[in-house]
Enzyme design. Structure first.
Site, short mmCIF file in Angstrom:
data_model
loop_
_atom_site.label_atom_id
_atom_site.label_comp_id
_atom_site.label_asym_id
_atom_site.label_seq_id
_atom_site.Cartn_x
_atom_site.Cartn_y
_atom_site.Cartn_z
N TYR A 132 -6.92 -118.95 1.06
CA TYR A 132 -5.60 -119.44 1.49
C TYR A 132 -5.20 -119.01 2.89
CZ TYR A 132 -4.09 -121.57 -2.90
OH TYR A 132 -3.95 -122.41 -3.97
N LYS A 182 -16.44 -115.20 -9.44
CA LYS A 182 -17.69 -115.96 -9.56
C LYS A 182 -18.73 -115.12 -8.83
CE LYS A 182 -20.01 -119.74 -10.60
NZ LYS A 182 -20.23 -120.30 -11.96
N ASP A 215 -15.62 -120.01 -14.45
CA ASP A 215 -15.88 -121.21 -15.27
C ASP A 215 -15.79 -120.86 -16.76
OD1 ASP A 215 -18.15 -119.62 -14.82
OD2 ASP A 215 -19.54 -121.30 -14.63
N ASP A 239 -4.86 -119.68 -8.75
CA ASP A 239 -4.08 -120.92 -8.67
C ASP A 239 -4.54 -121.89 -9.75
OD1 ASP A 239 -2.42 -123.00 -7.54
OD2 ASP A 239 -4.26 -123.86 -6.72
N ASP A 243 -2.63 -123.22 -13.61
CA ASP A 243 -2.28 -124.58 -14.08
C ASP A 243 -2.83 -124.77 -15.49
OD1 ASP A 243 -1.05 -125.31 -11.64
OD2 ASP A 243 -1.87 -127.35 -11.80
C1 IPM Z 1 1.21 -122.99 -6.50
C2 IPM Z 1 1.01 -124.23 -5.70
C3 IPM Z 1 0.76 -123.84 -4.25
C4 IPM Z 1 -0.50 -122.98 -4.21
C5 IPM Z 1 0.64 -125.02 -3.26
C6 IPM Z 1 1.85 -125.93 -3.32
C7 IPM Z 1 0.39 -124.55 -1.86
O1 IPM Z 1 -0.04 -124.99 -6.21
O2 IPM Z 1 2.16 -122.25 -6.22
O3 IPM Z 1 0.43 -122.75 -7.42
O4 IPM Z 1 -1.60 -123.50 -4.16
O5 IPM Z 1 -0.35 -121.76 -4.26
MN MN Z 2 -0.88 -124.18 -8.04
#
Ligand code: IPM
Ligand code: MN
Length: 343
Positions: A132, A182, A215, A239, A243
């Site tokens: 990042y 990884k 993975d 990240d 999700d």
């Molecule tokens: C999160 C989002 C951000 C990230 C994006 C919007 C830059 O996906 O906060 O998880 O990747 O950190």
């Molecule tokens: Mn995210």
């Protein structure tokens, strides 16, 4: 004490969910002075400003902040994400991104055979390094010979401090910590992470540790979520994992997070994005933002108010038909009212 709390509604559904979190914060009775920040796509398009340094300075002087969402399809990718959200994380050195993965009673999980006892862990995502940082470059863009590199930056101190935070969190929870990477392919970064982790493991012998490749971690999140209590990983793996974590715990409508400098400042935000497709419709679930406000309260040391907000928000989930979008059965504002009334 009157706290100074910053509100950064941002883009898309951000302002809608922030308004509900404010309603709930007001209902707690804690004393705070709200400081509003007009940042995001609108300001960028009107002035060219994304996050001036003077604004970072103002934010630094607050007790904490709540952010709605950042990102707009009419602005090229990266400008707001890097220039606002990542700049805040980097400039304020918010090196821990704390993301609970907790299935609340009454919330449907796509994992049909798993319940609230199985899905209850927390991801500690490294928040200011890795892929990042923006390190890398593009050579001859647009040509047949173009070259792009994107480098993962890992510093020993940066990794060790986030791993140390994860160990301390594990000590306050169930004494189980899994690190995810990884290492079989990313040998340079993985080696540094391994050495940093091992050093911290020695200093925290009461924590049971485990390592899982990223993975395989995705597989286990879905097949054996109960094997996790505290998970620590780098910025990009964290990240992606979170999700997936949000999905197994009832979806993006409920996932809260905090960007924290331990012992210092914190910016709290729902994990979801700006969802431009549903912005303005009243379909956004404000619970992720309300739970993020609860994390902010906890960070401020308002443990009781934090617990009450969390309980009130979780308590109304059973009334919703769905956890996001048009199917919830209530509008964004009605859900905010329900939580505020439950307080
Ligand atoms: C999160 C989002 C951000 C990230 C994006 C919007 C830059 O996906 O906060 O998880 O990747 O950190
Ligand atoms: Mn995210």
């Amino acid at each position: 004490m009157t706290y100074k709390i910053g509100f950064i509604p941002g883009d898309g559904i951000g302002p809608e969910v922030i308004a509900q979190a404010r309603k709930v914060l007001d209902a707690t009775g804690i004393e705070y002075e709200p400081v509003e920040f007009d940042l995001g796509a609108k300001r960028y398009k009107a002035t060219g400003d994304v996050l001036p340094d003077s604004v970072v300075k103002e934010i630094r002087d607050l007790n904490g902040a709540l952010l709605g969402a950042v990102g707009d399809p009419s602005v090229p990718p990266g400008i707001l994400e890097r220039g606002l959200l990542l700049k805040l994380r980097f400039d304020l050195d918010l090196y821990v991104n704390l993301r609970p993965v907790k299935l609340h009673p009454g919330v449907p999980s796509p994992l049909a055979n798993k319940g609230p006892d199985d899905i209850d862990f927390i991801v500690v995502r490294e928040n200011v390094e890795g892929l990042y940082t923006g390190a890398g470059g593009t050579h001859k863009p647009g040509s047949l010979f173009e070259v792009a590199t994107q480098e993962s930056i890992n510093t020993r101190r940066g990794v060790e401090r986030v791993v140390q935070y994860a160990f301390k969190l594990a000590e306050a929870r169930d004494h189980r910590l899994t690190w995810v990477h990884k290492t079989n392919v990313l040998t340079h970064a993985g080696g540094l992470w391994q050495r940093a982790f091992d050093a911290q493991a020695k200093a925290h012998p009461d924590v049971h540790t485990d390592y899982v490749h990223v993975d395989a971690a995705c597989l286990y999140f879905v097949t054996q979520p109960e094997r996790f209590d505290v998970v620590v990983s780098d910025n990009l793996f964290g990240d992606i994992l979170t999700d997936l974590g949000a999905a197994i715990a009832g979806g993006m409508g409920l996932a809260a997070s905090g960007n924290i400098h331990p012992g210092g400042f914190g910016v709290f935000e729902p994990v979801h994005g700006s969802a431009p497709d549903i912005a303005g419709k009243g379909w956004a679930n404000p619970v992720a933002c309300i739970l993020s406000a609860a994390m902010l309260l906890a960070h401020l040391g308002e443990a009781d108010a934090a617990r009450r907000v969390e309980e009130a928000a979780i308590g109304i989930l059973g009334k919703l038909r769905g956890m996001a979008g048009a199917s919830m059965g209530y509008t964004t504002a009605e859900i905010g009212d329900m939580v505020a009334e439950a307080l």
